[in-house]
Design an enzyme around this catalytic site. Structure first.
Site, short mmCIF file in Angstrom:
data_model
loop_
_atom_site.label_atom_id
_atom_site.label_comp_id
_atom_site.label_asym_id
_atom_site.label_seq_id
_atom_site.Cartn_x
_atom_site.Cartn_y
_atom_site.Cartn_z
N ASP A 96 0.86 -1.18 0.00
CA ASP A 96 0.00 0.00 0.00
C ASP A 96 0.90 1.23 0.00
OD1 ASP A 96 -2.17 1.64 -0.03
OD2 ASP A 96 -3.02 0.96 1.87
N GLY A 98 0.71 4.20 1.41
CA GLY A 98 0.92 5.01 2.59
C GLY A 98 -0.13 6.08 2.79
N GLY A 218 -11.47 3.86 0.07
CA GLY A 218 -12.43 4.70 0.79
C GLY A 218 -13.69 3.98 1.24
N ASP A 268 -7.72 -7.41 1.57
CA ASP A 268 -6.77 -7.52 2.68
C ASP A 268 -7.45 -6.97 3.90
OD1 ASP A 268 -6.40 -4.59 1.68
OD2 ASP A 268 -5.49 -4.65 3.66
N CYS A 306 -12.18 -27.40 10.40
CA CYS A 306 -10.98 -26.68 10.00
C CYS A 306 -9.78 -27.63 9.90
CB CYS A 306 -10.69 -25.57 11.00
SG CYS A 306 -9.23 -24.60 10.56
N CYS A 308 -6.56 -26.60 9.98
CA CYS A 308 -5.33 -25.90 10.36
C CYS A 308 -4.57 -26.62 11.49
CB CYS A 308 -5.63 -24.44 10.75
SG CYS A 308 -6.12 -24.19 12.46
N CYS A 311 -6.33 -26.46 14.94
CA CYS A 311 -7.49 -27.34 15.11
C CYS A 311 -7.11 -28.82 15.09
CB CYS A 311 -8.54 -27.03 14.05
SG CYS A 311 -9.28 -25.40 14.32
N1 PRF Z 1 -6.54 3.84 0.18
C1 PRF Z 1 -5.34 3.20 0.41
N2 PRF Z 1 -5.24 2.18 1.28
C2 PRF Z 1 -6.34 1.79 1.94
C3 PRF Z 1 -7.60 2.37 1.75
C4 PRF Z 1 -7.72 3.46 0.81
O1 PRF Z 1 -8.78 4.05 0.57
C5 PRF Z 1 -8.49 1.71 2.61
C6 PRF Z 1 -9.92 1.98 2.79
N3 PRF Z 1 -10.66 0.85 3.19
C7 PRF Z 1 -7.74 0.74 3.28
N4 PRF Z 1 -6.46 0.80 2.87
N5 PRF Z 1 -4.27 3.62 -0.25
ZN ZN Z 2 -8.40 -24.10 12.62
#
Ligand code: PRF
Ligand code: ZN
Length: 374
Positions: A96, A98, A218, A268, A306, A308, A311
């Site tokens: 991501d 940042g 968002g 994620d 499960c 894993c 479990c």
């Molecule tokens: N933008 C970025 N990372 C994120 C989000 C986003 O809007 C969100 C929103 N659920 C989580 N992680 N760059």
């Molecule tokens: Zn499990």
């Protein structure tokens, strides 16, 4: 000619919903979709070793440009020739940009050019630009980088959201111009909050640029389920069909079903690991609190269905004891189980999509568990 550093193959679309079965090929391996990506913010999926991640069929992990830039810092990451080497993780990594993390800090200032924030480490002033975020992600060496976007509070008014959409587009343009792929894919991010016309605008702006994949940002930032549902239903399947579609920061069973049903491929979330560290297990019947004295004498595994390590080897009563004594193994065992739960959920979704049974699978999931459909 397709010179994308990743290859996306759309294998099948469920006959009765928008759910897609796909495959992303990267130079660190293949990702089957829909996929759940465990979050490894600080170059570790909290409490788990790589071999435990592999045991539960993790296909890709997510890391964070913002956190890794602060610590260990670019010098160290450069010295170790990237994050794959540094943490000895051989499969794909998505980073991501940042943006989202910076916007959750107090005193963050936004200009047309950049975002300025105070370092949570020492209070010093740090600037992040779209170009700098890409430089950081290049040093990290992720397989998929995200553009720097502007993710503002979900309760913001129309004008503020409109402004964030415009900045997000300008920054996406700058990112697209600046990025030198060299093996690294770049995804664009659609913003627009809960306003349908702004989502529409952002979607057409971002998809006018040729990214390797597209994300919905968002969402799941505190709004009601019905609001995220409205946006997902209207825009999920408007994202380009021939590229991976990623919804950022979701991972509850309810939101994963909603997202897959509306054509999203990647997710994620810290939820499974965070809940695990706090003593809550996700099971096929619903959530289970392992701190409750109700399980003190319980010899059953967390979930009989499960497969894993947790479990197969340990009882609810034993894990209850570990949490009572605040032993770190309790957190490890529940993190293994909860991540395996999310990953086996997407594995079962894939199978259901291939057989045009996604709706049936969803109905069965919610009728045999206490998870809420909304
Ligand atoms: N933008 C970025 N990372 C994120 C989000 C986003 O809007 C969100 C929103 N659920 C989580 N992680 N760059
Ligand atoms: Zn499990």
């Amino acid at each position: 000619m397709d010179d994308s550093p990743i290859k996306f193959e759309l294998i099948h679309i469920d006959r009765y919903t928008g759910a897609r079965r796909g495959r992303i090929v990267t130079k660190h391996g293949t990702i089957e979709t829909p996929v759940f990506m465990p979050v490894g913010t600080n170059a570790t999926v909290k409490t788990l070793t790589n071999s435990l991640l592999n045991d539960i069929n993790t296909e890709i992990i997510l890391a964070n440009a913002f956190h890794l830039y602060l610590r260990p810092g670019l010098e160290v990451l450069e010295h170790f020739q990237g994050l794959h080497n540094f943490m000895n993780w051989e499969k794909p990594i998505l980073t991501d940009s940042g943006g989202f993390q910076v916007f959750s800090l107090p005193n963050t200032r936004l200009t047309d050019e950049k975002v300025i924030f105070k370092s949570p480490l020492d209070g010093s002033q740090i600037e992040l630009t779209p170009e700098k975020s890409l430089d950081i992600q290049k040093v990290i060496g992720s397989d998929i980088a995200m553009v720097l976007d502007v993710c503002i509070n979900s309760l913001s008014g129309y004008d503020a959201v409109k402004d964030s959409v415009q900045k997000t587009f300008n920054w996406a343009l700058r990112s697209k111009r600046y990025h030198n792929s060299n093996g690294q894919a770049l995804f664009g991010i659609v913003q627009g909050g809960l306003f349908e016309d702004l989502r529409n605008l952002s979607l057409s702006q971002i998809t006018s640029l040729d990214f390797d994949g597209y994300a919905l940002g968002g969402l799941a930032v505190g709004e009601k389920y019905q609001d995220s549902e409205k946006i997902l239903k209207a825009f999920g399947n408007k994202l380009p069909e021939n590229k991976p579609r990623y919804i950022m920061g979701i991972g509850s069973p309810t939101m994963m079903f909603l997202s897959v049903e509306n054509g999203l491929d990647m997710f994620d979330c810290v939820l499974p690991t965070r809940m695990g560290r706090h003593g809550t297990a996700l099971t096929w019947k619903g959530k289970l609190n392992l701190k409750s004295s109700e399980v003190k004498f319980d010899q059953k595994p967390i979930d009989e269905k499960c497969d894993c390590y947790t479990c197969k080897n340990h009882s609810r009563g034993y894990i209850h004891h570990l949490f009572k004594k605040d032993e770190v193994l309790g957190k490890i065992l529940l993190s293994i189980h909860n991540l395996r739960f999310n990953i086996s959920l997407v594995e079962k979704m894939r199978e259901a999509i291939e057989n045009d049974e996604f709706k049936f699978f969803k109905d069965e999931f919610f009728s045999s568990s206490t998870y809420s459909l909304t």
